[in-house]
Design a protein around this motif. Structure first.
Motif, PDB file in Angstrom:
ATOM      1  N   UNK A 215       0.806  -1.239   0.000  1.00  0.00           N
ATOM      2  CA  UNK A 215       0.000   0.000   0.000  1.00  0.00           C
ATOM      3  C   UNK A 215       0.829   1.274   0.000  1.00  0.00           C
ATOM      4  N   UNK A 216       2.120   1.197   0.365  1.00  0.00           N
ATOM      5  CA  UNK A 216       2.946   2.394   0.499  1.00  0.00           C
ATOM      6  C   UNK A 216       3.834   2.636  -0.717  1.00  0.00           C
ATOM      7  N   UNK A 217       3.715   1.778  -1.719  1.00  0.00           N
ATOM      8  CA  UNK A 217       4.505   1.972  -2.925  1.00  0.00           C
ATOM      9  C   UNK A 217       3.943   3.110  -3.757  1.00  0.00           C
ATOM     10  N   UNK A 218       4.830   3.795  -4.466  1.00  0.00           N
ATOM     11  CA  UNK A 218       4.408   4.829  -5.409  1.00  0.00           C
ATOM     12  C   UNK A 218       3.775   4.143  -6.607  1.00  0.00           C
ATOM     13  N   UNK A 219       2.589   4.571  -6.988  1.00  0.00           N
ATOM     14  CA  UNK A 219       1.867   3.904  -8.060  1.00  0.00           C
ATOM     15  C   UNK A 219       2.636   3.971  -9.374  1.00  0.00           C
ATOM     16  N   UNK A 220       3.364   5.050  -9.620  1.00  0.00           N
ATOM     17  CA  UNK A 220       4.051   5.230 -10.900  1.00  0.00           C
ATOM     18  C   UNK A 220       5.538   4.930 -10.830  1.00  0.00           C
ATOM     19  N   UNK A 223       9.299  -0.835  -7.954  1.00  0.00           N
ATOM     20  CA  UNK A 223      10.029  -1.936  -8.581  1.00  0.00           C
ATOM     21  C   UNK A 223       9.235  -3.238  -8.576  1.00  0.00           C
ATOM     22  N   UNK A 224       7.939  -3.136  -8.284  1.00  0.00           N
ATOM     23  CA  UNK A 224       7.153  -4.368  -8.265  1.00  0.00           C
ATOM     24  C   UNK A 224       7.142  -5.039  -9.642  1.00  0.00           C
ATOM     25  N   UNK A 225       7.192  -4.222 -10.696  1.00  0.00           N
ATOM     26  CA  UNK A 225       7.220  -4.804 -12.051  1.00  0.00           C
ATOM     27  C   UNK A 225       8.432  -5.698 -12.234  1.00  0.00           C
ATOM     28  N   UNK A 243       0.872  -2.146 -11.558  1.00  0.00           N
ATOM     29  CA  UNK A 243      -0.046  -1.031 -11.292  1.00  0.00           C
ATOM     30  C   UNK A 243      -1.355  -1.534 -10.689  1.00  0.00           C
ATOM     31  N   UNK A 244      -1.870  -2.641 -11.223  1.00  0.00           N
ATOM     32  CA  UNK A 244      -3.133  -3.183 -10.700  1.00  0.00           C
ATOM     33  C   UNK A 244      -2.975  -3.628  -9.257  1.00  0.00           C
ATOM     34  N   UNK A 245      -1.863  -4.322  -8.963  1.00  0.00           N
ATOM     35  CA  UNK A 245      -1.655  -4.851  -7.612  1.00  0.00           C
ATOM     36  C   UNK A 245      -1.468  -3.718  -6.608  1.00  0.00           C
ATOM     37  N   UNK A 246      -0.656  -2.744  -6.967  1.00  0.00           N
ATOM     38  CA  UNK A 246      -0.429  -1.630  -6.041  1.00  0.00           C
ATOM     39  C   UNK A 246      -1.719  -0.833  -5.830  1.00  0.00           C
ATOM     40  N   UNK A 247      -2.452  -0.583  -6.920  1.00  0.00           N
ATOM     41  CA  UNK A 247      -3.708   0.157  -6.808  1.00  0.00           C
ATOM     42  C   UNK A 247      -4.703  -0.581  -5.920  1.00  0.00           C
ATOM     43  N   UNK A 248      -4.805  -1.896  -6.086  1.00  0.00           N
ATOM     44  CA  UNK A 248      -5.722  -2.692  -5.265  1.00  0.00           C
ATOM     45  C   UNK A 248      -5.297  -2.668  -3.805  1.00  0.00           C
ATOM     46  N   UNK A 249      -3.976  -2.756  -3.562  1.00  0.00           N
ATOM     47  CA  UNK A 249      -3.492  -2.734  -2.175  1.00  0.00           C
ATOM     48  C   UNK A 249      -3.792  -1.392  -1.520  1.00  0.00           C
ATOM     49  N   UNK A 250      -3.661  -0.293  -2.264  1.00  0.00           N
ATOM     50  CA  UNK A 250      -3.951   1.027  -1.701  1.00  0.00           C
ATOM     51  C   UNK A 250      -5.436   1.219  -1.449  1.00  0.00           C
ATOM     52  N   UNK A 251      -6.262   0.513  -2.233  1.00  0.00           N
ATOM     53  CA  UNK A 251      -7.717   0.581  -2.016  1.00  0.00           C
ATOM     54  C   UNK A 251      -8.190  -0.379  -0.937  1.00  0.00           C
ATOM     55  N   UNK A 252      -7.271  -1.195  -0.423  1.00  0.00           N
ATOM     56  CA  UNK A 252      -7.630  -2.144   0.624  1.00  0.00           C
ATOM     57  C   UNK A 252      -8.174  -3.452   0.120  1.00  0.00           C
ATOM     58  N   UNK A 257      -5.086 -13.410  -8.308  1.00  0.00           N
ATOM     59  CA  UNK A 257      -3.775 -13.651  -8.897  1.00  0.00           C
ATOM     60  C   UNK A 257      -2.781 -12.593  -8.472  1.00  0.00           C
ATOM     61  N   UNK A 258      -2.580 -12.438  -7.159  1.00  0.00           N
ATOM     62  CA  UNK A 258      -1.673 -11.433  -6.653  1.00  0.00           C
ATOM     63  C   UNK A 258      -0.224 -11.775  -6.938  1.00  0.00           C
ATOM     64  N   UNK A 259       0.688 -10.982  -6.371  1.00  0.00           N
ATOM     65  CA  UNK A 259       2.093 -11.143  -6.700  1.00  0.00           C
ATOM     66  C   UNK A 259       2.683 -12.447  -6.225  1.00  0.00           C
TER      67      UNK A 259
END
Length: 360
Positions: A215-220, A223-225, A243-252, A257-259
Motif C-alpha cells: 500500500x505504500x509503494x508509489x503507483x508510478x 520496482x514491483x514490475x 499497477x493493478x496490484x499496487x492500486x488494489x493494495x492502496x484501495x484495501x 492472482x496477486x504477486x
C-alpha cells in the motif's frame, strides 16, 4: 475430401463399424465423466457429444439404423470395460492413443471437419491425461523405478552368485538379503531425494515478506514490475500487473492472482513419505520375483531359466505400463525394458561365472 459416387457393400460395412465405434467411444467418455466433477466432467461430456455428431454422419449415410451392426473393435471394448471399473489415468492414456489412430484422414466418406475433430480430440484427451500424469508423477516415478531396480538388481545378484557355483540355499539367502538391503536403500534414497527437492523448491518460492509494503509503494515509480519480470513476464504486462496490484493494495483490496500467486510445491513434487513407501514396496515386489524359484526349492539351470522367464514377463509389463501412461508405443517401451534388464543380468552372470572359474 471427395467421396465416391456409388458406395459399395464394403463401404456400408465400414460405415457400420465406424458407427458402433463412435457410439462406444462416446460411452467411454460418459463413463469417465460420471466419475469426475467440475471442469473435467464438462470436457468429457463435450467429447461424448462430439462423437455423437460423427455417429449422426454415418447414420445419414446408412439411411438410418441398420438391422445388424458389428461389434465395436477390441480396443474400444477394452476402454469401455476399464472406464466402468476404474475410470483411471490408464483409460485416458489408451484413449489418447486411440484418438491418434483415427482412420478419417484416409476415409473418403468422412468429412474434413470430422478428420479435424479427431485431431483436436487427441489433444483434448492428451491434456486430460497430462493432469493425471502430473498427479501421479512423484509416486508413480518412485514405483516404476523401484520395481524395475528390484527386478534387475536382484536378478543380476542371484544369477551372478549362482554362476559362481554357490549352493542353492546361499543363492536364496543372498536374494533375500539383496531384497531387504535394496528396498531399504531405495526407500531412504527416495525420501531424501524428494525432501531435498521440496526444500530446494520451497527456498525459491516467493514469500509474503513484501506484502505489507504494497500500500505504500508509489503507483508510478516502484520496482514491483521487476518481480514479475524475474518470473518471465514481458515488460509491458509486468508494468500493468504491478499497477493493478499496487492500486488494489492502496484501495484495501487484493486482486485475483496477486504477486505471490504461484504453484504449490505439492503440485510439482509428490510427498516424501509416499514416494519412499512406494519405492520400498515396489522394489521389494520386483526383487522377490527373481528369488521365487529358489524359494520353491528349485536349483541349477531350471531355477535360472524360471527366474529369467518370470523377470522377463515383469519387465515387459512395467515397460508397457510406462508406454501407456506416457502416450508412447507400449510394445517398444516393453522391449526396451526387457533388453536393458536382461543386458544387466547377462553382464553380472558372466562376471560371476568368471569369478567362479578363477576360484576353481
Amino acid at each position: 475430401m471427395s467421396a465416391p459416387a456409388e458406395p459399395t457393400t464394403r463401404d456400408r460395412h465400414r460405415w457400420a463399424q465406424y458407427l458402433v465405434d463412435e457410439r462406444a467411444e462416446a460411452q467411454v467418455y460418459r463413463e469417465l465423466a460420471a466419475r469426475r466433477d467440475g471442469e473435467e466432467r464438462a470436457i468429457l461430456t463435450a467429447l461424448a457429444d462430439a462423437e455423437g455428431r460423427h455417429e449422426a454422419h454415418w447414420l445419414r449415410l446408412l439411411g438410418g439404423e441398420p438391422a445388424h451392426l458389428p461389434r465395436p473393435d477390441l480396443g474400444t471394448l477394452l476402454l469401455g470395460w476399464m472406464a466402468k471399473r476404474f475410470g483411471s489415468i490408464f483409460v485416458l492414456a489408451l484413449a489418447q492413443n486411440a484418438e491418434g489412430r483415427s482412420p478419417y484422414d484416409s476415409e473418403p466418406f468422412a468429412t474434413s471437419a470430422m478428420a479435424a475433430d479427431e485431431k483436436i480430440h487427441h489433444e483434448v484427451v492428451r491434456g486430460l491425461a497430462a493432469r493425471g500424469r502430473r498427479r501421479l508423477s512423484g509416486t508413480f516415478r518412485a514405483a516404476v523405478f523401484g520395481a524395475n531396480d528390484g527386478l534387475v538388481s536382484n536378478l543380476a545378484l542371484v544369477l551372478g552368485i549362482g554362476a559362481a557355483g554357490a549352493a542353492p540355499h546361499f543363492v536364496l539367502f543372498s536374494g533375500i538379503a539383496g531384497l531387504l538391503a535394496g528396498a531399504l536403500s531405495m526407500g531412504a534414497g527416495e525420501f531424501v531425494s524428494v525432501r531435498s527437492q521440496r526444500e530446494l523448491l520451497a527456498s525459491t518460492e516467493p514469500s509474503d515478506y513484501a506484502d505489507a509494503a504494497l500500500p505504500y509503494l508509489d503507483l508510478d515509480a516502484n520496482e514491483l514490475a521487476l518481480v514479475y519480470r524475474t518470473r518471465g513476464m514481458p515488460l509491458p504486462e509486468a508494468r500493468e500487473r504491478a499497477r493493478r496490484v499496487v492500486s488494489a493494495a492502496q484501495d484495501g483490496s487484493q486482486p485475483r492472482g496477486g504477486p505471490l500467486d504461484v504453484p504449490s510445491v505439492d503440485d510439482v513434487v509428490g510427498g516424501a513419505w509416499s514416494a519412499a513407501l512406494s519405492s520400498f514396496l515396489f522394489f521389494a515386489s520386483g526383487a522377490i520375483i527373481p528369488v521365487l524359484p529358489w524359494i520353491f526349492g528349485m536349483s541349477g539351470l531350471v531355477a535360472v531359466v524360471t527366474a529369467l522367464v518370470l523377470v522377463g514377463i515383469a519387465l515387459l509389463a512395467t515397460g508397457a505400463m510406462v508406454g501407456l501412461l506416457s502416450g508412447g508405443p507400449p510394445l517398444r517401451r516393453a522391449l526396451r525394458q526387457l533388453l536393458i534388464g536382461y543386458g544387466a543380468a547377462a553382464v553380472t552372470y558372466v562376471l560371476g561365472w568368471l569369478f567362479g572359474v578363477s576360484l576353481g
